[in-house]
Design a protein around this motif. Structure first.
Motif, PDB file in Angstrom:
ATOM      1  N   CYS A 190       0.852  -1.194   0.000  1.00  0.00           N
ATOM      2  CA  CYS A 190       0.000   0.000   0.000  1.00  0.00           C
ATOM      3  C   CYS A 190       0.888   1.244   0.000  1.00  0.00           C
ATOM      4  N   ILE A 244       1.524   5.158   0.520  1.00  0.00           N
ATOM      5  CA  ILE A 244       0.954   6.253   1.324  1.00  0.00           C
ATOM      6  C   ILE A 244       1.953   7.399   1.398  1.00  0.00           C
ATOM      7  N   GLU A 245       1.443   8.612   1.290  1.00  0.00           N
ATOM      8  CA  GLU A 245       2.276   9.798   1.505  1.00  0.00           C
ATOM      9  C   GLU A 245       2.131  10.232   2.962  1.00  0.00           C
ATOM     10  N   LYS A 286       1.585  16.888   9.262  1.00  0.00           N
ATOM     11  CA  LYS A 286       0.379  16.203   9.722  1.00  0.00           C
ATOM     12  C   LYS A 286       0.654  15.447  11.028  1.00  0.00           C
ATOM     13  N   ASP A 330      -4.309  -3.201   8.572  1.00  0.00           N
ATOM     14  CA  ASP A 330      -4.890  -2.100   9.336  1.00  0.00           C
ATOM     15  C   ASP A 330      -4.268  -0.758   8.994  1.00  0.00           C
ATOM     16  N   VAL A 331      -3.229  -0.741   8.169  1.00  0.00           N
ATOM     17  CA  VAL A 331      -2.562   0.512   7.802  1.00  0.00           C
ATOM     18  C   VAL A 331      -2.828   0.787   6.325  1.00  0.00           C
ATOM     19  N   GLN A 332      -3.821   1.625   6.062  1.00  0.00           N
ATOM     20  CA  GLN A 332      -4.207   1.941   4.696  1.00  0.00           C
ATOM     21  C   GLN A 332      -4.221   3.444   4.429  1.00  0.00           C
ATOM     22  N   ARG A 333      -4.117   4.258   5.476  1.00  0.00           N
ATOM     23  CA  ARG A 333      -4.223   5.709   5.324  1.00  0.00           C
ATOM     24  C   ARG A 333      -3.084   6.400   6.069  1.00  0.00           C
ATOM     25  N   GLU A 334      -2.939   7.673   5.818  1.00  0.00           N
ATOM     26  CA  GLU A 334      -1.894   8.450   6.487  1.00  0.00           C
ATOM     27  C   GLU A 334      -2.116   8.464   7.996  1.00  0.00           C
ATOM     28  N   ILE A 335      -3.376   8.581   8.433  1.00  0.00           N
ATOM     29  CA  ILE A 335      -3.668   8.627   9.865  1.00  0.00           C
ATOM     30  C   ILE A 335      -3.314   7.306  10.539  1.00  0.00           C
ATOM     31  N   ASP A 336      -3.430   6.188   9.805  1.00  0.00           N
ATOM     32  CA  ASP A 336      -3.032   4.889  10.353  1.00  0.00           C
ATOM     33  C   ASP A 336      -1.524   4.845  10.596  1.00  0.00           C
TER      34      ASP A 336
END
Length: 696
Positions: free
Chosen positions: A298, A300-301, A306, A349-355
Motif C-alpha cells: 500500500c 501512502i504519503e 500532519k 490495518d494501515v491503509q491511510r496516512e492517519i493509520d
C-alpha cells in the motif's frame, strides 16, 4: 488469545543484564541465576487481547516482530529470530507434476501446494507436545501437530490431504454446484451452493475455501504421501461462507481476518522443514504457486506537518524513519516535507496516512505526549445550535415523538362551527374566519382557530375502528387562523395528545398519562437544549388541572386534561406548543459544555405542610432563587391532601440532590443548607416542617 511465554522467547531475544532481570521479573534479594534457571523450566501463559484488524499479530512470530520494533526503538539490545527453513535442493526432488487452476473468480488471490512422500504417521516429539499443550491444543499425530504448530507460529493456515486419494494431477478452485453434498471432517453433511468457493480435484470437492476439508481425504496411519496446501481468499468471502455453513475452525478465524499473502510459500517451506526433521520424508514436487495478481504494498504519503498536527508534538525526522524501518515499512522516496512509503500487505490495518501516524505514536510511546497543564474554562460557548433550520429541528422532534410511540396526523384546516369553537374563540378574544364560498354550505365553513377539535375527531374516528387499542398517541403540526382587531392572522402550533379508555372501576381523574405527556415534552426540551423553564396554572375553558410551561416569562406550552363533556368519556391529555416561539428559542440558544462532577451526589428529603394555594412550582422557584449553588435538582417525591390533614392544607415530600464540583460534600455542609431551606419556607411561605418518619 493465549500464548506461551517460553514459546514466544524462541523468536525474540532480549539482552538484559542481571540488574534489569531482577527489576522486571523478581522481588529484590533473589538470586538471578536461579531466576534464569527457573524460567527455562516454568512457563507463563499470557492472555492477549488482539483487535480483529491486527491479524498480523495473531501468531508467535507476528507478536515477536511487533515487540522487536517496540523494544529496539526503546534502546534494548534485541534480536528477532526467524523460523528455520531448509533450502530446497532441486536435485533431490522426485518430480511429481500437478497444476492449479482458478475459475474466473476474483475472491481467490493465491493458492500454493506441494507433495511429500515416504511419510510415517506417528506420535509427535515431546517438544511439539509441550508447545501445543501449553496453549490448549490437543496433540493428534506428527503431521497434524506440525501443521498446528506452523499455523500458530506464522499465522498461516495449512490444509493436508492424503495425496493417494486425490484423483488426477489438477486442482481447480471454483464455485460450488447445486445438489452437491460435502462430507466435512466435523462429521456433518453440508449441501454446497453457487455462493461457495470450493477446492476440487478432477472429480470431487476437497475443501470448502480451505477452512474445512473432505473427511474422506483425511490422513491416517496408512498414509504414505501427503499434499500440503495454503490459500488466500478475500476475507469477507470467507466470513460469509463460514456463517452460511456454521463453520468455526482455526483456519476460518485467521482467513476471515486476513493473512499475509507473501508468507504462504514460506509457511509451506517451514512445514516441510519440520516434517523432514521428524520423519525424514522426501519432497516429491516443487512448490506450485498460483499467484496471478500479486497483492501490492500500500502506497501512502506521510507528511511531517500532519504528524505534528495530530500528536501535538514534534518528532524528529530521524526517529520517524527509524520507526518505519523497524515496522518493515519501506521508504520509497523522501522530500523535505513528506515521505512516500510502502506498507507491507500483512498490515491490513494501515491503509491511510492517519493509520501510519497511529503506528508512529504507538512505537514512540503515548506516555511521551504530554497534555497541556492549562486549565480549560467551563462552560465553553460554541456557534449557534446544530439544528439551525426549521426543517432540521422539525425532523429531530418528530423522530423523537415517533420513537415514543406517537403517530402523526393531518387534519383539514376547515372545520364546522360549534358551541365549543365559539366558546374557545370568546375565551381567547379572537374572531373566527368564515369561508365565503364553502363547498359544504351546512357544515365545514370556518377556518380552525385551534388544533384541538381536529384531534377530537381523529380520536373518535379511531376509537370506533380500533376497539382493542387501549391507548392512542397522536401529534400534528399545523396553522391556526383567526381575526383580531379586523386583522387576519395565522400561527403555527405543534399539538400532542394521549387518549386512553376509562376502564371499569377506574377513577376518571387518573393523571398518570398527564405526567407521561409532560415527561415527553421535557425529554424534547433536554434534546434540543431548552433549560430554566417554569410553569404556572392556566385556565383553559376545556382543560382541567392545566398548566402553562413558560420560557423567559412567555407562554410556550399549555398542557392539561380535557373535560369530560368534550372528551366523550375518555381520558384525553392534550398539549399545544407555540411552534414559532419554540424554533426561535432553539435557534438563539448556544451549545454549552459543562463537565460532570467527579464527586458524588447526596440526597435529602423534606416533608412540609403548606396552604393549598401554594404549588410545587412556587416552592421550586423560590428555593432555586435563594439557594442554587450546590442544589443540582429538586424533585417532588410525594403529594397528599385529604384525611388526617386540615381542609385548607396539603403535604409535599420534596427530594433535594446536592453536588459540588470542587469536593465531596460533608453531612455538616448539607445539614446547614437544609436548615436554611427550612427556615426560608417557614418565614416566606408559612410552611410547617413534618417528621418524614411519621408520615402515614
Amino acid at each position: 488469545m493465549k500464548i506461551s511465554f517460553n514459546w514466544l522467547k524462541k523468536y525474540i531475544y532480549v539482552h538484559l543484564n542481571a540488574e534489569k532481570i531482577s527489576d522486571y521479573l523478581t522481588e529484590l534479594g533473589l538470586n538471578v541465576k536461579n531466576i534464569i534457571k527457573n524460567t527455562e523450566i516454568e512457563d507463563y501463559l499470557l492472555d492477549l487481547e488482539i483487535t480483529p484488524n491486527r491479524s498480523d499479530a495473531m501468531s508467535y512470530y507476528g507478536i515477536a516482530r511487533d515487540l522487536y520494533a517496540f523494544l529496539k526503538f526503546r534502546g534494548y539490545k534485541t534480536n528477532l529470530i526467524k523460523p528455520k527453513i531448509n533450502n530446497f535442493s532441486k536435485k533431490n526432488i522426485n518430480k511429481y507434476s500437478f497444476k492449479i487452476f482458478f475459475e474466473k473468480n476474483n475472491e481467490c488471490k493465491r493458492y500454493s501446494g506441494l507433495i511429500l512422500s515416504k511419510i510415517k504417521i506417528e506420535k509427535s516429539p515431546s517438544w511439539i507436545h509441550k508447545r501445543l499443550k501449553s496453549i490448549g491444543i490437543k496433540p493428534v499425530n506428527n503431521i497434524i501437530d506440525i501443521i498446528h504448530f506452523v499455523t500458530f507460529e506464522l499465522g498461516i493456515p495449512i490444509h493436508v490431504f492424503d495425496a493417494d486419494k486425490i484423483e488426477g494431477n489438477t486442482f481447480l478452485i471454483k464455485n460450488g454446484q447445486k445438489n452437491l453434498f460435502f462430507n466435512s471432517e466435523d462429521n456433518r453433511k453440508r449441501e454446497l451452493s453457487k455462493k461457495d468457493l470450493i477446492i476440487y480435484d478432477q472429480k470431487k470437492p476437497l475443501s470448502i475455501a480451505g477452512i474445512i476439508n473432505n473427511i474422506d481425504l483425511n490422513i491416517n496411519t496408512k498414509t504414505k504421501n501427503i499434499f500440503l496446501g495454503s490459500v488466500y481468499f478475500n476475507p469477507t468471502y470467507i466470513r460469509n461462507i463460514g456463517i452460511r455453513h456454521m463453520i468455526n475452525t482455526n483456519s476460518r478465524f485467521r482467513l476471515e481476518r486476513g493473512i499475509d499473502p507473501n508468507m504462504i510459500v514460506k509457511a509451506l517451506q517451514r512445514t516441510y522443514t519440520l516434517i523432514k526433521q521428524i520423519t525424514n520424508c522426501q519432497i516429491r514436487s516443487d512448490i506450485v504457486d498460483f499467484y496471478p495478481c500479486p497483492i501490492n504494498h500500500c502506497k501512502i504519503e506521510l507528511r511531517y506537518s500532519k504528524i505534528k498536527d495530530i500528536l501535538g508534538k514534534t518528532i524528529s525526522n530521524r526517529k520517524i524513519k527509524k520507526i518505519l524501518f523497524l515496522l518493515e515499512i519501506i521508504i520509497l522516496s523522501e522530500k523535505n516535507k513528506s515521505l512516500l512509503v510502502l506498507v507491507p500487505p500483512y498490515r491490513i490495518d494501515v491503509q491511510r496516512e492517519i493509520d501510519l501516524i497511529e503506528e508512529i505514536l504507538r512505537i514512540y510511546g503515548l506516555e511521551k505526549i504530554r497534555i497541556s497543564n492549562k486549565k480549560q474554562k467551563y462552560p465553553i460557548p460554541t456557534n449557534n445550535y446544530l439544528y439551525k433550520t426549521e426543517e432540521e429541528i422539525q425532523k429531530i422532534i418528530f423522530s423523537q415523538l415517533v420513537n415514543y410511540g406517537f403517530q402523526e396526523i393531518i387534519n383539514s384546516p376547515i372545520i364546522r362551527t360549534s358551541k365549543n369553537t365559539s366558546l374557545l374563540n370568546k375565551f381567547l378574544h379572537i374572531e373566527e374566519i368564515k369561508i365565503l364560498n364553502s363547498i359544504n354550505k351546512y357544515d365545514n365553513k370556518s377556518m380552525r382557530s385551534s388544533l384541538l377539535f381536529g384531534f377530537l375527531d381523529c380520536i373518535k374516528f379511531n376509537s370506533y375502528r380500533e376497539k382493542e387499542n387501549e391507548k392512542m398517541k397522536f401529534f400534528e403540526i399545523g396553522k391556526i387562523y383567526y381575526k383580531n382587531n379586523s386583522q387576519l392572522l395565522e400561527k403555527t402550533f405543534l399539538s400532542i395528545a394521549i387518549s386512553e379508555k376509562i376502564k371499569k372501576n377506574e377513577k376518571i381523574y387518573n393523571f398518570s398519562s398527564f405526567f407521561d405527556l409532560k415527561g415527553v415534552i421535557e425529554q424534547i426540551f433536554q434534546r434540543i437544549g431548552i433549560q430554566n423553564y417554569t410553569q404556572i396554572n392556566s385556565f383553559h375553558p376545556f382543560l382541567i388541572k392545566s398548566i402553562f410551561i413558560r420560557y423567559k416569562n412567555k407562554n410556550l406550552i399549555e398542557l392539561g386534561k380535557l373535560k369530560e363533556n368534550i372528551s366523550d368519556n375518555k381520558n384525553i391529555f392534550y398539549a399545544e406548543i407555540d411552534w414559532e416561539y419554540l424554533i426561535s428559542i432553539i435557534q438563539k440558544n448556544k451549545i454549552i459544555f459543562i463537565p460532570y462532577s467527579k464527586y458524588p451526589i447526596s440526597k435529602r428529603d423534606l416533608s412540609i405542610l403548606v396552604d393549598k394555594s401554594i404549588t410545587f412550582e412556587m416552592i421550586h422557584q423560590f428555593i432555586k432563587k435563594e439557594e442554587k449553588d450546590l442544589i443540582k435538582k429538586i424533585k417532588i417525591y410525594d403529594f397528599y391532601e385529604g384525611k388526617n390533614l386540615p381542609k385548607e392544607k396539603k403535604s409535599y415530600t420534596i427530594s433535594f440532590f446536592f453536588e459540588s464540583n470542587v469536593g465531596t460534600l460533608t453531612d455538616i455542609t448539607i445539614h446547614k443548607i437544609m436548615k436554611k431551606i427550612e427556615n426560608l419556607l417557614k418565614d416566606k411561605l408559612g410552611a410547617k416542617i413534618r417528621d418524614i418518619n411519621l408520615i402515614y
